[in-house]
Structure formats: structure tokens, C-alpha cells
Design a protein around this motif. Structure first.
Motif, PDB file in Angstrom:
ATOM      1  N   TRP A   4       0.927  -1.057  -0.499  1.00 52.68           N
ATOM      2  CA  TRP A   4      -0.196  -0.118  -0.453  1.00 52.68           C
ATOM      3  C   TRP A   4       0.935   1.260   0.308  1.00 52.68           C
ATOM      4  O   TRP A   4       0.597   1.775   0.360  1.00 52.68           O
ATOM      5  N   VAL A  41      -7.824   8.640   9.686  1.00 48.63           N
ATOM      6  CA  VAL A  41      -8.684   7.677   9.349  1.00 48.63           C
ATOM      7  C   VAL A  41      -8.398   7.367   7.648  1.00 48.63           C
ATOM      8  O   VAL A  41      -8.093   6.906   7.086  1.00 48.63           O
ATOM      9  N   ARG A  42      -8.360   8.872   6.764  1.00 49.62           N
ATOM     10  CA  ARG A  42      -7.738   8.739   5.804  1.00 49.62           C
ATOM     11  C   ARG A  42      -6.142   8.755   5.714  1.00 49.62           C
ATOM     12  O   ARG A  42      -5.593   7.945   4.014  1.00 49.62           O
ATOM     13  N   ASP A  43      -5.408   8.384   6.430  1.00 45.80           N
ATOM     14  CA  ASP A  43      -3.887   7.879   6.191  1.00 45.80           C
ATOM     15  C   ASP A  43      -4.115   6.150   6.314  1.00 45.80           C
ATOM     16  O   ASP A  43      -3.215   5.516   7.137  1.00 45.80           O
ATOM     17  N   LYS A  44      -5.740   5.642   7.091  1.00 46.19           N
ATOM     18  CA  LYS A  44      -5.667   4.263   7.013  1.00 46.19           C
ATOM     19  C   LYS A  44      -5.437   3.589   8.382  1.00 46.19           C
ATOM     20  O   LYS A  44      -5.410   2.648   8.386  1.00 46.19           O
ATOM     21  N   TRP A  98      -7.062  -2.587   7.483  1.00 49.72           N
ATOM     22  CA  TRP A  98      -6.162  -0.669   8.366  1.00 49.72           C
ATOM     23  C   TRP A  98      -7.300  -0.829   8.958  1.00 49.72           C
ATOM     24  O   TRP A  98      -8.598  -0.717   8.086  1.00 49.72           O
ATOM     25  N   GLN A  99      -7.442   1.167   9.330  1.00 52.84           N
ATOM     26  CA  GLN A  99      -8.857   1.231  10.014  1.00 52.84           C
ATOM     27  C   GLN A  99      -9.843  -0.124  10.746  1.00 52.84           C
ATOM     28  O   GLN A  99     -11.034   0.432  11.002  1.00 52.84           O
ATOM     29  N   VAL A 144     -11.199   9.284   0.386  1.00 54.19           N
ATOM     30  CA  VAL A 144      -9.858   9.346   0.379  1.00 54.19           C
ATOM     31  C   VAL A 144      -9.264   8.670   1.074  1.00 54.19           C
ATOM     32  O   VAL A 144      -7.949   8.212   0.189  1.00 54.19           O
ATOM     33  N   SER A 145      -8.717   7.495   1.986  1.00 49.52           N
ATOM     34  CA  SER A 145      -8.086   6.706   2.591  1.00 49.52           C
ATOM     35  C   SER A 145      -7.936   5.933   1.089  1.00 49.52           C
ATOM     36  O   SER A 145      -6.493   4.916   0.594  1.00 49.52           O
ATOM     37  N   ARG A 146      -9.492   5.573   0.584  1.00 53.90           N
ATOM     38  CA  ARG A 146      -8.907   4.433  -0.697  1.00 53.90           C
ATOM     39  C   ARG A 146      -8.293   5.095  -1.717  1.00 53.90           C
ATOM     40  O   ARG A 146      -7.603   4.177  -2.465  1.00 53.90           O
ATOM     41  N   GLY A 173      -5.357   6.505  -2.529  1.00 48.03           N
ATOM     42  CA  GLY A 173      -4.203   6.364  -2.226  1.00 48.03           C
ATOM     43  C   GLY A 173      -3.263   4.721  -2.734  1.00 48.03           C
ATOM     44  O   GLY A 173      -2.597   4.883  -3.023  1.00 48.03           O
TER      45      GLY A 173
END
Lengths: 173, 765
Positions: free
Chosen positions: A75, A136-139, A165-166, B109-111, B113
Motif C-alpha cells: 500500500w 482515518v484518511r491515512d488508513k 487497516w482502519q 480519501v484513504s481508498r 491512495g
């Protein structure tokens, strides 16, 4: 042949008695979370802080023995540093010895993980990426991670799928 | 062995020739190494293919490239969920729904990436819609971040929400398309990869097959080589067997030859002594000068022939390891003097001067075998004299120094024809003399030096030679002789003989036959010695226990106890009696009985009939006085009955004793004859073969002494019959013997040796 079940039964009885005693003395031994809950562990365990099981905020996780490693992942383009609690330490902290567990992510991603495999693979319950908390947006905020670089045998699709993740909840079985 | 012998040993069969046609070891090694290199290359190739496959699969695994399709699909799903959440929030903008929306947005958003990065761009490069769609999504996130970022720049108003929703809606179709095309693209990639893996697998299989073939070839070659090795080993083994068989054969042939030589020499020697004796007698008869010359030459030749025979006997003994050196105390100075005295005549007759010097530091008494030492010195000296025409022969005896320390060194130096170096090397070999011309000029069998050197080595020493052609030769004999003190007086050690004053000897004679006893008594009396008689071995041992004797004459075959056992018993007596000289007397001079006699401790052996000169010589050697012989009678009459009586023996008898004595002996022989025949018949009837043999042997001994040749022969035939299995032949031999006894007696009577009609003859049946 008949000795085995008897032996097993005796061991189980002793364990149950012990568990009962422990419960009487140390029920609710785990402090309740002060901040925002980032991880909930549900299922059979000795030390709880809620009827469902153990709820952790970031501070509680950070108080447990801390480990970290660098590894490449599918990832991220570069190797990244993951910091967190070893699953073993986490299970020890709550006094749980499950056979299996299910990881549930914020987006309802679910994956079954045999605990033996996870322990053998030194599974990390990571709460920091490159020493920074994960959004969260960084997993984030919690990621399950194997040390893929130092353990080549772990590099397979099954283990990648277990690196959830998350992460929201660990359901112990 | 002929020149083609090796071909006989290794027959070249067609099969062998085919073996020769297989590749030489070097070629085979070359092919083996070629195969080995090819095998290694094939293995490397297979390893490379495997490695490539591993890389391919590992890369895929590591980067989870196959998961890209899933990621696009997830992005699409999250877009739909976000849209759904946003619609709900728009209709019901409470804190809870807004919080849920925030989480959805963050997850979306995390997706992003996972699909919007360099590697994905590379994979999706073929898809033209990828870049614009990603740009569109990024633009949406840019708009969304104004409200949903960690630090929102603006408050999310319903208008803003609607505008965001509209923007989000425009993403639906492109994202769906992208999800589908990503899936298709990945199918293609998977197909390609599978194809690659298949190709590599095929290559792997081909390589493996190739390896198998190579391995088979390799194994076949190794097997073939192994078989060739095996065959070669078998051939070598067969060859070795044949060689060892051939060797054994050669060795046994050589042994047989030695035995034959020894026996022949012995057989020849016996009549030869007779020949020499006759010539001695002939010399004493009135002869013309010419006849005397002829006789002299004949005697020389006979003596020479006898010497050669003795050499051959020695060689055969040396070869079979039967020659033994018997060391005893020896007066070295005296021994050298004797050799000097004997050789001086020869040297002087050739006009050569012979000097003998002996250094003062040479020990006088040493332990040595005098007979053999003399033999060597005689040989060296006679060679020196033989090969020297003018000048001198010098014998020097000195104590050894340097490497020869502790030795006595005898140097024989001559001024003769000398030898070149090649000859010096060959001269000790059998049948070799200086060269063929010298052999012809000087005669001899060429055995002397070989015997001398073998004897010297047997004594622990050696003979070396230094020589310059036409200047002379020096033969050096170095012997490690043990220095001893002079033996005490009266010891039983026989003196080395020769020039000392002889004395009267006390002789013990063990002899079972009365005639022989009488004969020996007469002879010993004549020689001036005192004889004590024993009729068998037991009596002899008893006598030896009780009295001192100077010498024992021991018949080998006697009743009660034979000569061998008696000799052993005497040797077992305490010293000095146990050391008295014992000389065997026997009618049969076979080598094995000689050997047996030696092993029983007897010193030497003389064969019957023991004539007076022979006995005199023997006793002189053991210290006896040399009595002068009576003059032989005039020429003997023509021998008309040579097959019945041995006139030479009878004449010698008459000469050395007296005709009366002979007549008396002959009389007692024939008187005892009927009793003896009766005993013989008794034994034959009882089939007591050993008794018959012993009696016949005693009879033969007596007849030999008396020169009754026909009786000797018939007694021998009876002995032969007694050692055979048939009773019939025993009786017929007895009959024949009796007949010959009668014939002999009649002849003796008619010759006047026996008074007529001494006893009534028995009619032959």
C-alpha cells in the motif's frame, strides 16, 4: 484413552476455578478509557473495562509495551515504520487466550485471523506510522501489520488480507 | 625362454583386439568431461528458469498488483457509500449524520491512495481514462477537503453539500468504467503471466529432459569404463596366475635339476674314486716312460674332473640351502701354512714365487670352518697361479681396518693377466671366466669363484676384486672371524690336520657285521690305531660313556639302535665326550642319508668299502699318524669275473693286509652264510620286511668290504624287494641271492682265495 478426557476435564475445572477467583478479585481490572475509543476488543477475557470487553483509547495502547519495525507493504511505495503493541502483549494485558479472532475495520472490512498464525507472525497492532498517529484518511487510526520484510515467508495474499487497516474491533473467539 | 615367450603368456584373442578398439582412456576422459560440463550448464539453465519464475511470482505477491482491480472496485463502492451518506446528511443535517459523513469521506480519501500512485499509473498506462478520472477525483477531494479536512476552511452549508454531491455524482460513471477496465487489464496481465510461466515451465521440462538424457549418457559411459576396468583386472589376474604358475614350474624344474645334479655328481664320484685308486695302483707297476706320462695326464684329468664334480656338489648344496658352515676353533697361522705348503709346489712348477705374510696383529686362534676357509683360499690361490705366467703370487693376511674392522682380511695378489672392469663384474657369476679365450686356455668350469663368494657370504664376509689388465689382480677375502683363546689341551676338537706328529688313535667302531668288524680291525691295526668294537648303536653309546675315544666310526644301519640315534645319544653326553668326532660309514651315499647324518650330529661320512688309504687319510685328518703303505703287488691278472668279484678291492685287501687275512675273512663270511640265509628265510616267511632289509643291508656291507660284487648286487636287490609290497618277489630275490652266494664261493675257491669245499653247498631248487 480414558485418561485423556479426565485429565483435560480436571485441567479445565482448575482453570475455571482460577478464572472465577481472578474475576472475583480483579474484575474490571482494566481502567476505563479516558479519551476517544480507538480499538475495542470483544470476547472472552479476564480483564475488562466494559460489558462487551476491553475498550482502548490511544493513551491506554501507548502504555502497553511498545514495538516497531520497518517494512514494505503493497500500500505504500516506500518502506514505512510501524509502531504499536504486539498482539501477544495486548492479549496478555486483557488476560485472553483466544483460538481465533475476527478483525473488523471502519468500512466494515472483516477478516478471520487464526491467533496461532498471528502470534507466530509477530502481528503488530500499530497505532503510529513513522512515529505519527494515523488519521482515518491515512488508513488509521489502528492498523494490523506483519513484519513482511524481516519474515519473507509471511509475504502472501492471505497475510496481506489479514493486515487490516482502519481497524475498529477485534472479536476474540 | 625364447623371444616370443611373452606372446605365449598373453594370447591375443579377437576379443582382446576388440577391447583395444574402445576409446583410449584419454578420449574417454575427454568425453566424460564434455558431458559433465553440459550437465552443469543444463543445471544452471534450469536453475535460472526457476529463479525467473520465482521472481515473477514473488514480485506479484509483494506488490499485490492483482489487488488493483479490487482497489478500484472498493473506491467505486466507497464513492457510492459516500454519496448515500451525503444524501442522508443533506436531508437530515444533524451532528450524528455529519460525523458519519466525515468518517465516510475519510475512508473514501484513504481508498484513493491505493489507486492513485505511480505503480498503478504504470499498470493502467494503457487505459486513457485513468489520468483524467484520477484528476477528477483529486479535484473532488480538493473541494471536499475545504469542509472535511482536519482543519476545515469553510463550514459545510447545504449549498456546499449539494454542490459536492453533484461533483461526486459526476465521478460515478468514470469510476465504474475504470473499475471494469482495471479488471480486464488485470485479467490480461494474469493471462500474460500464466503464459510466461507456461513457457518457462516448458523450458524447464525441456532442460530437465536434456539433463536426463545427459545423465543416461554419463551413466552409460561410466558403466562402460567400469566394465572395461573390470575386464582389464580379470585379464591381469589371469596373467598373474599364469606367471606364477610358470614361475612355480620353473622353480620346481630348477630344484629338480639341482637334485639331479647332486645325485649324479655323487653317483659319478663313487666309481671315480675307484678309478683314481686304480690309477694309483697302476702308477706303482713297472711302466715305460711314455706309459708313465700317459698315466700322469690321465690322473691329472681325473683329479680335475673330481674337483669339478665337487664344485657341482657344492653349488647344488648352496642352491638348495643345504650347505652349512660349521665354525670351530682354528689355528689360523697353521691353516695358512698348510695352504702355503700345498700351493707352493704348483707355483714353483710354473716358476712363480709364492710369498705368504701374516701380520702380527692377526689373531692366531679364531672360530671358523677350516674346511671351507681352506677351500676358499685354495680357490683364490690356484686361480692366481693359473692366471699368472711370470712374476709372483703374494698372500697377505692382516687385521681389517675401517669398514672391515673386526675382520681378518686375506689378500691374494698376483702379477697375472688381470681383468678389465666388465670382467671383474662378471667373474663371480656361474660358468664365467675371464673370457671365452681364457676359458679355453686355462680350463675349469668357472664355478670356483661363485662357490668361494657364496661361502664367504655364508660366513658373514665377502670377496672383492681389484684388477688391471696385464698387470695383475688382487682378490680380497674379508671374514668376520671371532678371536678366541687357544683351546685347552686334550679337548676333543679335531686338529686341522697336516704336519703335526701323528699319534695312535683310540677308535670306537660301531659295526654289526662280523666280517666288516674283522676287516676294520685289520685295517686299523695296520694303520697303528687301537680299535674298540660295538655291535650296535646301544653298545657304542655305552662305550662312549665309559671311555675316551679320539674318533667314532659309525655304521648307519644296525640292529637295536641305528647309527643316527647313537650319534644323537653320544652328542647328548656331557662334554668333552659329547663332542668326540663321529664319522658315518655307509653303503649308500644318498644325499638324504648324508643330510640325516649331519643332522644327527655326525661330522662326516665315508662310503663303504672303506679302503685303507681312505681310512688313513680320514684318521690323519683327526690327528692320527700317517703309516706308510705296503708296496702294491705286481700287475693284477686280467679280470675275467668282474661281474662277480671286484678284483681291485681284493687286490687292495691283499696289499694292505695280507692274502691270508683276506682268506680268513672270506672263510668266516661264507661260514656264517648258511645261518644268515636261514635267518633271512625265517624273516621272509614271517613277512618281517624290516628284518629282511636290515639283514640284507648288513650282508651288503660285508660283501662290499670283501669285494664280492655279485653278492652286493643281490643283497641290494633283496633290500629293494623288502621295501616293496610283494612277498613273492622277496622269496625270488632270496633265491637269487643264495644262488649268487654259491657262485661266488665257487669262484673264490677256483681263484684260490678260499680253501676248496669248506662247506657242503646247497642245491638250488
Amino acid at each position: 484413552m480414558s485418561q485423556m478426557p479426565r485429565l483435560l476435564r480436571r485441567t479445565l475445572l482448575r482453570a475455571a476455578a482460577c478464572a472465577a477467583l481472578c474475576c472475583a478479585a480483579t474484575a474490571w481490572a482494566l481502567d476505563p478509557p479516558a479519551g476517544k475509543v480507538v480499538l475495542t476488543v470483544a470476547g472472552e477475557m479476564q480483564h475488562r473495562n466494559s460489558p462487551d470487553g476491553a475498550a482502548f483509547d490511544m493513551a491506554m495502547l501507548q502504555k502497553l509495551p511498545q514495538r516497531s519495525f520497518m517494512t514494505k507493504t503493497p500500500w505504500y511505495a516506500e518502506p514505512r515504520k510501524f509502531t504499536g503493541v504486539a498482539l501477544r502483549d495486548l492479549l496478555d494485558a486483557i488476560g485472553a487466550a483466544p483460538k481465533a479472532m475476527r478483525a473488523v475495520a471502519l468500512n466494515d472490512y472483516r477478516v478471520e485471523i487464526p491467533v496461532d498464525d498471528a502470534l507466530k507472525g509477530d502481528l503488530l497492532v500499530a497505532y503510529a506510522l513513522d512515529d505519527k498517529p494515523m488519521l482515518v484518511r491515512d488508513k488509521g487510526p489502528i492498523v494490523l501489520m506483519f513484519p513482511f520484510d524481516s519474515r519473507p515467508e509471511l509475504r502472501n495474499a492471505v497475510n496481506y488480507s489479514r493486515a487490516a487497516w482502519q481497524l475498529k474491533t477485534l472479536e476474540l473467539r | 625362454m625364447s623371444d616370443d615367450a611373452p606372446h605365449d603368456l598373453v594370447p591375443r584373442s579377437p576379443r582382446d583386439r576388440r577391447q583395444q578398439a574402445v576409446p583410449e582412456p584419454r578420449a574417454r576422459r575427454f568425453w566424460l568431461s564434455i558431458i559433465g560440463v553440459a550437465l552443469a550448464l543444463a543445471l544452471l539453465g534450469a536453475a535460472y528458469v526457476q529463479w525467473r519464475q520465482y521472481q515473477l511470482l514473488d514480485g506479484t505477491r509483494h506488490f499485490q498488483n492483482d489487488a488493483l482491480g479490487w482497489s478500484f472496485f472498493q473506491l467505486e463502492a466507497e464513492q457510492l457509500r459516500l454519496r448515500n451518506e451525503m444524501q442522508q446528511a443533506a436531508s437530515d443535517p444533524t451532528g450524528d449524520t455529519l460525523q458519519k459523513l466525515q468518517l465516510r469521506y475519510d475512508i473514501f480519501v484513504s481508498r484513493l491512495g491505493l489507486v492513485d500512485h505511480e505503480r498503478a499509473a504504470r499498470i493502467m498506462a494503457a487505459q486513457s481514462s485513468y489520468a483524467p478520472t484520477m484528476a477528477q477525483v483529486r479535484a473532488f477531494v480538493k473541494s471536499g477537503d475545504r469542509y472535511f479536512a482536519e482543519n476545515p476552511q469553510a463550514k459545510l452549508t447545504p449549498e456546499a453539500m449539494r454542490s459536492l454531491l453533484a461533483e461526486l455524482d459526476t465521478l460515478s460513471v468514470p469510476l465504474h468504467d475504470l473499475s471494469l477496465s482495471a479488471s480486464h487489464l488485470l485479467y490480461e496481465r494474469v493471462t500474460q503471466r500464466n503464459a510466461a510461466v507456461r513457457t518457462q515451465s516448458k523450458q524447464g521440462i525441456a532442460l530437465t529432459f536434456f539433463q536426463c538424457v545427459l545423465l543416461l549418457v554419463f551413466a552409460f559411459t561410466v558403466l562402460r569404463q567400469f566394465r572395461a576396468l573390470l575386464q582389464r583386472r580379470e585379464r591381469l589376474e589371469v596373467l598373474a596366475d599364469r606367471l606364477s604358475a610358470a614361475r612355480a614350474e620353473a622353480e620346481s624344474a630348477s630344484r629338480a635339476k639341482s637334485v639331479f645334479l647332486a645325485n649324479m655328481s655323487h653317483e659319478i664320484r663313487t666309481p671315480f674314486h675307484g678309478l683314481l685308486g686304480m690309477m694309483s695302483l697302476l702308477q706303482e707297476t713297472p711302466l715305460t716312460t711314455q706309459q708313465a706320462g700317459y698315466l700322469h695326464t690321465a690322473k691329472d684329468s681325473a683329479n680335475h674332473l673330481l674337483a669339478i664334480l665337487n664344485d657341482i656338489l657344492d653349488i647344488s648344496k648352496l642352491e638348495s640351502g643345504n650347505l652349512h658352515v660349521v665354525p670351530e676353533p682354528v689355528d689360523l697361522a697353521r691353516l695358512v701354512r698348510e695352504v702355503d705348503a700345498l700351493m707352493r709346489v704348483q707355483a714353483q712348477s710354473k716358476g712363480l714365487s709364492l710369498n705368504v705374510t701374516m701380520d702380527a696383529d692377526v689373531p692366531r686362534w679364531v672360530r671358523a670352518d677350516p674346511t671351507r676357509l681352506k677351500q676358499i683360499l685354495f680357490n683364490l690361490l690356484s686361480n692366481a697361479v693359473k692366471f699368472t705366467a711370470v712374476g709372483h703370487v703374494h698372500v697377505r693376511v692382516e687385521a681389517g681396518t675401517g669398514t672391515a674392522a673386526g675382520c681378518v682380511v686375506f689378500s691374494v695378489i698376483d702379477t697375472g693377466i688381470g681383468m678389465d672392469e666388465a670382467t671383474q663384474v662378471r667373474v663371480f657369476q656361474r660358468f664365467v671366466q675371464g673370457d671365452d679365450t681364457t676359458s679355453r686356455r686355462h680350463g675349469g668350469a668357472g664355478l670356483g669363484l661363485e662357490i668361494s663368494r657364496s661361502l664367504a657370504r655364508l660366513m658373514g664376509g665377502d670377496i672383492t676384486v681389484k684388477s688391471v689388465p696385464n698387470e695383475g689382480s688382487t682378490f680380497v677375502l674379508a671374514l668376520p672371524l671371532l678371536k678366541i683363546g687357544p683351546p685347552s689341551a686334550g679337548s676333543a676338537v679335531p686338529p686341522t690336520g697336516g704336519d703335526g706328529p701323528g699319534r695312535m688313535l683310540k677308535v670306537l667302531v660301531a659295526e654289526d657285521h662280523p666280517v666288516n668288524r674283522i676287516y676294520l680291525e685289520a685295517v686299523l691295526d695296520k694303520l697303528g690305531h687301537q680299535a674298540v668294537f660295538a655291535e650296535n648303536g646301544e653298545e657304542a653309546v655305552r662305550a662312549a660313556q665309559e671311555q675316551d675315544f679320539d674318533i667314532v666310526l659309525m655304521d648307519l644301519h644296525m640292529p637295536v639302535m641305528d647309527g643316527f640315534a647313537a650319534a644323537r645319544a653320544i652328542r647328548a653326553l656331557p662334554l668333552p665326550r659329547g663332542a668326540m668326532p663321529i664319522v658315518a660309514l655307509t653303503a649308500d651315499a644318498f644325499q638324504d642319508s648324508q643330510e640325516q647324518a649331519r643332522q644327527s650330529g655326525m661330522d662326516e661320512m665315508i662310503t663303504k668299502p672303506a679302503h685303507l688309504p681312505q681310512l688313513r687319510d680320514l684318521l690323519v685328518r683327526y690327528g692320527g699318524a700317517a703309516a706308510s703303505l705296503a708296496t702294491p703287488p705286481a700287475a693284477a691278472p686280467a679280470d675275467s669275473h668282474a661281474d662277480i668279484v671286484d678284483r681291485a678291492t681284493v687286490e687292495q685287501f691283499h696289499a694292505t693286509l695280507s692274502p691270508q687275512k683276506y682268506t680268513a675273512l672270506l672263510g668266516s663270511f661264507f661260514e656264517s652264510q648258511s645261518a644268515m640265509l636261514a635267518r633271512l628265510r625265517e624273516s621272509a616267511d614271517a613277512a618281517d620286511r624290516s628284518a629282511v632289509w636290515n639283514q640284507a643291508h648288513a650282508l651288503k656291507g660285508a660283501a662290499l668290504s670283501l669285494g664280492l660284487r655279485a653278492v652286493v648286487e643281490q643283497a641290494e636287490a633283496l633290500k629293494q624287494a623288502a621295501s616293496g609290497p610283494e612277498r613273492h618277489s622277496l622269496h625270488s630275490a632270496l633265491d637269487t641271492l643264495e644262488r649268487h652266494l654259491l657262485i661266488t664261493r665257487d669262484l673264490c675257491q677256483s681263484l684260490g682265495w678260499l680253501p676248496a669245499a669248506a662247506s657242503p653247498g646247497r642245491t638250488v631248487s
